[in-house]
Design a protein around this motif. Structure first.
Motif, PDB file in Angstrom:
ATOM      1  N   LYS A 129      35.863  17.737   8.241  1.00 60.31           N
ATOM      2  CA  LYS A 129      36.811  17.803   9.418  1.00 60.31           C
ATOM      3  C   LYS A 129      38.396  17.677   8.664  1.00 60.31           C
ATOM      4  CE  LYS A 129      36.792  13.265  11.583  1.00 60.31           C
ATOM      5  NZ  LYS A 129      35.944  12.454  10.620  1.00 60.31           N
TER       6      LYS A 129
ATOM      7  N   SER B 156      46.556   7.166  13.755  1.00 61.85           N
ATOM      8  CA  SER B 156      45.747   6.149  14.280  1.00 61.85           C
ATOM      9  C   SER B 156      46.149   4.981  14.010  1.00 61.85           C
ATOM     10  CB  SER B 156      44.312   6.523  14.013  1.00 61.85           C
ATOM     11  OG  SER B 156      43.665   7.799  14.688  1.00 61.85           O
TER      12      SER B 156
ATOM     13  N   ARG C 174      41.708  -1.905   8.734  1.00 60.78           N
ATOM     14  CA  ARG C 174      41.436  -1.648   7.721  1.00 60.78           C
ATOM     15  C   ARG C 174      42.643  -1.772   6.664  1.00 60.78           C
ATOM     16  NH1 ARG C 174      42.169   2.783   4.784  1.00 60.78           N
ATOM     17  NH2 ARG C 174      41.462   5.176   5.648  1.00 60.78           N
TER      18      ARG C 174
ATOM     19  N   ARG D 202      43.899   2.647   1.731  1.00 65.80           N
ATOM     20  CA  ARG D 202      43.369   2.967   0.291  1.00 65.80           C
ATOM     21  C   ARG D 202      44.152   3.791  -0.674  1.00 65.80           C
ATOM     22  NH1 ARG D 202      37.904   4.386   3.423  1.00 65.80           N
ATOM     23  NH2 ARG D 202      38.894   6.349   3.924  1.00 65.80           N
TER      24      ARG D 202
ATOM     25  N   TYR E  32      47.917   6.131   8.362  1.00 63.83           N
ATOM     26  CA  TYR E  32      47.771   5.166   9.616  1.00 63.83           C
ATOM     27  C   TYR E  32      48.724   4.275   9.750  1.00 63.83           C
ATOM     28  CZ  TYR E  32      42.417   6.216   9.315  1.00 63.83           C
ATOM     29  OH  TYR E  32      41.211   6.868   9.362  1.00 63.83           O
TER      30      TYR E  32
ATOM     31  N   GLU F 194      42.220   4.823  23.417  1.00 68.62           N
ATOM     32  CA  GLU F 194      40.849   4.551  23.289  1.00 68.62           C
ATOM     33  C   GLU F 194      40.881   3.750  21.978  1.00 68.62           C
ATOM     34  OE1 GLU F 194      38.929   5.804  20.311  1.00 68.62           O
ATOM     35  OE2 GLU F 194      40.648   6.675  19.445  1.00 68.62           O
TER      36      GLU F 194
ATOM     37  N   GLU G 284      37.770   1.845  18.934  1.00 65.79           N
ATOM     38  CA  GLU G 284      36.456   1.650  18.587  1.00 65.79           C
ATOM     39  C   GLU G 284      36.491   0.959  17.179  1.00 65.79           C
ATOM     40  OE1 GLU G 284      33.173   4.373  18.523  1.00 65.79           O
ATOM     41  OE2 GLU G 284      35.066   5.518  18.653  1.00 65.79           O
TER      42      GLU G 284
ATOM     43  N   TYR H 290      39.690   1.291  15.001  1.00 67.87           N
ATOM     44  CA  TYR H 290      40.454   2.260  14.789  1.00 67.87           C
ATOM     45  C   TYR H 290      40.725   2.665  16.223  1.00 67.87           C
ATOM     46  CZ  TYR H 290      38.468   3.077  10.173  1.00 67.87           C
ATOM     47  OH  TYR H 290      38.044   3.232   8.834  1.00 67.87           O
ATOM     48  N   GLY H 291      42.101   3.036  16.215  1.00 67.11           N
ATOM     49  CA  GLY H 291      42.335   3.246  18.021  1.00 67.11           C
ATOM     50  C   GLY H 291      43.455   4.429  17.870  1.00 67.11           C
TER      51      GLY H 291
ATOM     52  N   ASP I 212      42.077  13.519  14.235  1.00 69.58           N
ATOM     53  CA  ASP I 212      40.825  13.278  13.265  1.00 69.58           C
ATOM     54  C   ASP I 212      40.246  12.335  13.582  1.00 69.58           C
ATOM     55  OD1 ASP I 212      39.367  12.643  11.283  1.00 69.58           O
ATOM     56  OD2 ASP I 212      40.567  13.519   9.565  1.00 69.58           O
ATOM     57  N   ILE I 213      39.235  12.307  14.414  1.00 73.38           N
ATOM     58  CA  ILE I 213      38.942  11.013  15.076  1.00 73.38           C
ATOM     59  C   ILE I 213      37.083  11.098  15.036  1.00 73.38           C
ATOM     60  CG2 ILE I 213      39.127  12.175  17.192  1.00 73.38           C
ATOM     61  CD1 ILE I 213      40.033   9.848  18.595  1.00 73.38           C
ATOM     62  N   ASP I 214      36.405   9.936  15.428  1.00 72.79           N
ATOM     63  CA  ASP I 214      35.161   9.814  15.381  1.00 72.79           C
ATOM     64  C   ASP I 214      34.533  10.525  16.620  1.00 72.79           C
ATOM     65  OD1 ASP I 214      35.029   7.678  16.845  1.00 72.79           O
ATOM     66  OD2 ASP I 214      33.119   7.093  16.004  1.00 72.79           O
TER      67      ASP I 214
HETATM   68  P1  5GP Z   1      38.691   6.323   7.206  1.00 72.85           P
HETATM   69  O1  5GP Z   1      38.518   4.637   7.332  1.00 72.85           O
HETATM   70  O2  5GP Z   1      37.679   7.113   6.247  1.00 72.85           O
HETATM   71  O3  5GP Z   1      39.936   6.900   7.264  1.00 72.85           O
HETATM   72  O4  5GP Z   1      38.049   6.852   8.586  1.00 72.85           O
HETATM   73  C1  5GP Z   1      36.766   6.391   9.181  1.00 72.85           C
HETATM   74  C2  5GP Z   1      36.364   7.104  10.598  1.00 72.85           C
HETATM   75  O5  5GP Z   1      37.562   6.545  11.763  1.00 72.85           O
HETATM   76  C3  5GP Z   1      36.572   8.477  10.575  1.00 72.85           C
HETATM   77  O6  5GP Z   1      35.598   9.007  11.182  1.00 72.85           O
HETATM   78  C4  5GP Z   1      37.930   8.920  11.444  1.00 72.85           C
HETATM   79  O7  5GP Z   1      37.685   9.979  12.061  1.00 72.85           O
HETATM   80  C5  5GP Z   1      37.730   7.811  12.335  1.00 72.85           C
HETATM   81  N1  5GP Z   1      38.973   7.426  13.018  1.00 72.85           N
HETATM   82  C6  5GP Z   1      40.110   7.590  12.484  1.00 72.85           C
HETATM   83  N2  5GP Z   1      41.184   7.252  13.559  1.00 72.85           N
HETATM   84  C7  5GP Z   1      40.491   7.105  14.903  1.00 72.85           C
HETATM   85  C8  5GP Z   1      40.878   6.517  16.155  1.00 72.85           C
HETATM   86  O8  5GP Z   1      42.048   6.551  16.352  1.00 72.85           O
HETATM   87  N3  5GP Z   1      40.080   6.323  16.999  1.00 72.85           N
HETATM   88  C9  5GP Z   1      38.512   6.407  16.543  1.00 72.85           C
HETATM   89  N4  5GP Z   1      37.814   6.378  17.649  1.00 72.85           N
HETATM   90  N5  5GP Z   1      38.145   6.845  15.295  1.00 72.85           N
HETATM   91  C10 5GP Z   1      39.190   7.074  14.396  1.00 72.85           C
END
Ligand code: 5GP
Length: 191
Positions: free
Chosen positions: A18, A38, A42, A45, A54, A73, A75, A83-84, A103-105
Protein backbone atom coordinates in the motif's frame (compact mmCIF):
# COMPACT_ATOMS: atom_id res chain seq x y z
CA UNK A 1 -8.50 23.43 -6.61
CA UNK A 2 -10.36 20.16 -6.03
CA UNK A 3 -14.12 20.57 -6.66
CA UNK A 4 -15.08 19.02 -3.34
CA UNK A 5 -12.38 17.79 -1.03
CA UNK A 6 -12.42 14.07 -0.58
CA UNK A 7 -10.68 11.29 1.29
CA UNK A 8 -8.89 8.33 -0.22
CA UNK A 9 -8.15 5.58 2.27
CA UNK A 10 -5.59 2.89 1.47
CA UNK A 11 -5.47 0.03 3.94
CA UNK A 12 -3.81 -3.36 3.72
CA UNK A 13 -1.93 -5.97 5.64
CA UNK A 14 1.71 -5.08 6.19
CA UNK A 15 3.69 -6.10 3.06
CA UNK A 16 0.79 -5.85 0.58
CA UNK A 17 2.31 -2.81 -1.09
CA UNK A 18 0.00 0.00 0.00
CA UNK A 19 2.77 2.46 0.78
CA UNK A 20 4.25 2.06 -2.73
CA UNK A 21 0.82 2.63 -4.27
CA UNK A 22 0.13 5.68 -2.11
CA UNK A 23 3.50 7.19 -3.06
CA UNK A 24 2.75 6.57 -6.73
CA UNK A 25 -0.62 8.31 -6.45
CA UNK A 26 0.91 11.30 -4.68
CA UNK A 27 3.14 11.86 -7.73
CA UNK A 28 0.09 12.23 -10.02
CA UNK A 29 -0.49 15.99 -9.91
CA UNK A 30 -3.89 15.92 -11.60
CA UNK A 31 -5.34 14.05 -8.60
CA UNK A 32 -4.47 16.95 -6.24
CA UNK A 33 -3.69 14.60 -3.39
CA UNK A 34 -1.96 15.39 -0.13
CA UNK A 35 -0.76 12.80 2.37
CA UNK A 36 -2.38 12.74 5.78
CA UNK A 37 0.47 12.74 8.27
CA UNK A 38 -0.50 10.57 11.21
CA UNK A 39 0.57 10.92 14.79
CA UNK A 40 2.43 8.05 16.43
CA UNK A 41 3.95 7.23 19.78
CA UNK A 42 6.78 5.25 18.20
CA UNK A 43 10.27 6.67 17.67
CA UNK A 44 11.40 7.81 14.20
CA UNK A 45 13.16 5.16 12.07
CA UNK A 46 16.04 5.93 9.73
CA UNK A 47 15.51 9.20 7.87
CA UNK A 48 11.95 9.77 9.12
CA UNK A 49 11.16 13.35 10.12
CA UNK A 50 8.66 14.91 12.47
CA UNK A 51 5.96 16.68 10.47
CA UNK A 52 6.69 14.90 7.24
CA UNK A 53 6.48 11.12 7.83
CA UNK A 54 4.63 11.32 11.12
CA UNK A 55 4.04 13.65 14.00
CA UNK A 56 6.17 11.85 16.58
CA UNK A 57 4.74 12.19 20.07
CA UNK A 58 5.79 10.74 23.41
CA UNK A 59 3.28 8.43 25.04
CA UNK A 60 2.24 11.26 27.37
CA UNK A 61 1.76 13.73 24.54
CA UNK A 62 -0.26 11.17 22.59
CA UNK A 63 -2.51 10.43 25.58
CA UNK A 64 -2.99 14.14 26.16
CA UNK A 65 -4.22 14.54 22.56
CA UNK A 66 -6.60 11.62 23.05
CA UNK A 67 -8.05 13.35 26.12
CA UNK A 68 -8.42 16.61 24.23
CA UNK A 69 -10.44 14.78 21.56
CA UNK A 70 -7.89 15.77 18.91
CA UNK A 71 -8.11 12.47 17.02
CA UNK A 72 -10.67 11.40 14.42
CA UNK A 73 -9.52 7.87 15.09
CA UNK A 74 -6.63 6.31 16.93
CA UNK A 75 -5.47 2.83 17.74
CA UNK A 76 -2.81 0.78 19.39
CA UNK A 77 -1.77 -0.85 16.09
CA UNK A 78 1.07 -2.78 17.71
CA UNK A 79 1.37 -3.54 21.42
CA UNK A 80 2.58 -0.37 23.11
CA UNK A 81 2.53 1.73 19.91
CA UNK A 82 -0.31 4.07 19.11
CA UNK A 83 -1.19 5.70 15.81
CA UNK A 84 -3.89 8.22 15.06
CA UNK A 85 -5.38 10.70 12.61
CA UNK A 86 -5.55 14.27 13.88
CA UNK A 87 -8.68 16.22 13.01
CA UNK A 88 -6.46 19.30 12.53
CA UNK A 89 -4.41 17.50 9.87
CA UNK A 90 -7.41 16.81 7.64
CA UNK A 91 -8.67 20.36 8.07
CA UNK A 92 -5.21 21.72 7.19
CA UNK A 93 -5.13 19.73 3.93
CA UNK A 94 -8.73 20.41 2.97
CA UNK A 95 -8.09 24.13 3.54
CA UNK A 96 -5.33 23.84 0.94
CA UNK A 97 -7.95 22.51 -1.49
CA UNK A 98 -6.46 19.02 -1.55
CA UNK A 99 -7.93 15.54 -1.54
CA UNK A 100 -6.48 13.72 1.42
CA UNK A 101 -4.91 10.28 1.07
CA UNK A 102 -4.32 7.92 3.99
CA UNK A 103 -1.94 5.04 4.53
CA UNK A 104 -3.62 3.56 7.53
CA UNK A 105 -4.34 0.18 9.09
CA UNK A 106 -7.54 -1.73 8.35
CA UNK A 107 -9.47 -0.89 11.51
CA UNK A 108 -8.57 2.81 11.29
CA UNK A 109 -9.50 2.87 7.60
CA UNK A 110 -12.94 1.41 8.27
CA UNK A 111 -13.47 3.87 11.13
CA UNK A 112 -12.74 6.82 8.84
CA UNK A 113 -15.01 5.38 6.15
CA UNK A 114 -17.87 5.11 8.60
CA UNK A 115 -17.30 8.73 9.71
CA UNK A 116 -17.14 10.18 6.20
CA UNK A 117 -19.38 7.88 4.09
CA UNK A 118 -19.57 8.91 0.44
CA UNK A 119 -16.92 11.55 0.88
CA UNK A 120 -14.39 8.74 1.36
CA UNK A 121 -13.16 6.01 -0.96
CA UNK A 122 -11.87 3.05 1.05
CA UNK A 123 -9.51 0.75 -0.87
CA UNK A 124 -8.17 -2.54 0.47
CA UNK A 125 -4.89 -3.59 -1.11
CA UNK A 126 -4.95 -7.38 -1.35
CA UNK A 127 -1.73 -9.38 -1.51
CA UNK A 128 -1.79 -12.18 -4.15
CA UNK A 129 -1.64 -14.94 -1.55
CA UNK A 130 -0.28 -15.77 1.88
CA UNK A 131 2.94 -17.27 0.63
CA UNK A 132 3.79 -14.20 -1.43
CA UNK A 133 2.96 -11.93 1.51
CA UNK A 134 5.28 -13.89 3.77
CA UNK A 135 8.03 -13.74 1.13
CA UNK A 136 7.65 -9.98 0.86
CA UNK A 137 7.85 -9.54 4.62
CA UNK A 138 10.99 -11.70 4.73
CA UNK A 139 12.43 -9.85 1.73
CA UNK A 140 12.26 -6.52 3.54
CA UNK A 141 14.71 -7.96 6.04
CA UNK A 142 13.47 -5.63 8.78
CA UNK A 143 11.51 -8.09 10.93
CA UNK A 144 12.43 -11.02 13.18
CA UNK A 145 10.74 -14.42 12.64
CA UNK A 146 8.54 -13.70 15.60
CA UNK A 147 7.50 -10.33 14.16
CA UNK A 148 6.75 -11.99 10.83
CA UNK A 149 4.49 -14.55 12.51
CA UNK A 150 2.66 -11.73 14.31
CA UNK A 151 2.25 -9.77 11.08
CA UNK A 152 0.92 -12.84 9.25
CA UNK A 153 -1.67 -13.51 11.98
CA UNK A 154 -2.75 -9.87 11.80
CA UNK A 155 -2.88 -10.06 7.99
CA UNK A 156 -5.29 -13.03 8.07
CA UNK A 157 -7.65 -11.08 10.32
CA UNK A 158 -7.41 -8.01 8.10
CA UNK A 159 -8.10 -9.96 4.92
CA UNK A 160 -11.25 -11.21 6.65
CA UNK A 161 -12.46 -7.60 6.81
CA UNK A 162 -11.64 -6.70 3.21
CA UNK A 163 -15.24 -7.06 1.99
CA UNK A 164 -16.21 -3.97 4.04
CA UNK A 165 -14.12 -1.73 1.78
CA UNK A 166 -15.47 0.06 -1.29
CA UNK A 167 -12.90 -1.60 -3.47
CA UNK A 168 -10.45 -4.51 -3.26
CA UNK A 169 -7.34 -3.87 -5.32
CA UNK A 170 -5.31 -6.99 -6.03
CA UNK A 171 -1.58 -6.30 -5.99
CA UNK A 172 -0.14 -9.21 -7.93
CA UNK A 173 1.57 -7.13 -10.58
CA UNK A 174 2.70 -3.73 -9.27
CA UNK A 175 2.43 -1.86 -12.58
CA UNK A 176 -1.13 -3.06 -13.09
CA UNK A 177 -2.02 -2.24 -9.51
CA UNK A 178 -0.65 1.31 -9.98
CA UNK A 179 -2.80 1.82 -13.08
CA UNK A 180 -5.89 0.45 -11.38
CA UNK A 181 -5.28 2.64 -8.33
CA UNK A 182 -4.89 5.74 -10.51
CA UNK A 183 -8.08 5.00 -12.47
CA UNK A 184 -10.08 4.38 -9.32
CA UNK A 185 -8.96 7.57 -7.62
CA UNK A 186 -9.35 9.67 -10.75
CA UNK A 187 -12.92 8.54 -11.18
CA UNK A 188 -13.67 9.18 -7.51
CA UNK A 189 -12.21 12.68 -7.28
CA UNK A 190 -13.54 13.63 -10.71
CA UNK A 191 -10.16 15.06 -11.77
P1 5GP B 1 4.70 1.91 10.60
O1 5GP B 1 5.10 1.91 12.03
O2 5GP B 1 5.28 0.72 9.86
O3 5GP B 1 4.98 3.22 9.91
O4 5GP B 1 3.11 1.73 10.52
C1 5GP B 1 2.47 0.71 11.20
C2 5GP B 1 1.01 0.63 10.82
O5 5GP B 1 0.27 1.73 11.37
C3 5GP B 1 0.72 0.64 9.33
O6 5GP B 1 -0.21 -0.40 9.04
C4 5GP B 1 0.11 1.99 9.11
O7 5GP B 1 -0.78 1.97 8.01
C5 5GP B 1 -0.64 2.19 10.41
N1 5GP B 1 -0.99 3.59 10.64
C6 5GP B 1 -0.27 4.68 10.29
N2 5GP B 1 -0.91 5.80 10.62
C7 5GP B 1 -2.09 5.42 11.20
C8 5GP B 1 -3.19 6.16 11.75
O8 5GP B 1 -3.24 7.39 11.76
N3 5GP B 1 -4.21 5.43 12.27
C9 5GP B 1 -4.21 4.07 12.26
N4 5GP B 1 -5.27 3.45 12.75
N5 5GP B 1 -3.19 3.35 11.73
C10 5GP B 1 -2.13 4.02 11.22
Amino acid sequence: MAAQNKMIIFSAPSGAGKTTLVRHLLEQEDLELAFSISATSRAPRGQEKHGSDYYFFSNEEFNQKVEEGAFLEWEEVYAGTKYGTLRSEIERLWDLGKNVIFDIDVVGGLNLKSLYGDRALAVFVMPPDEEELENRLRGRGTDSEDKIRQRMAKARKEIGRSDRFDHILLNRDLERAKTEAYNLVKLFVGA
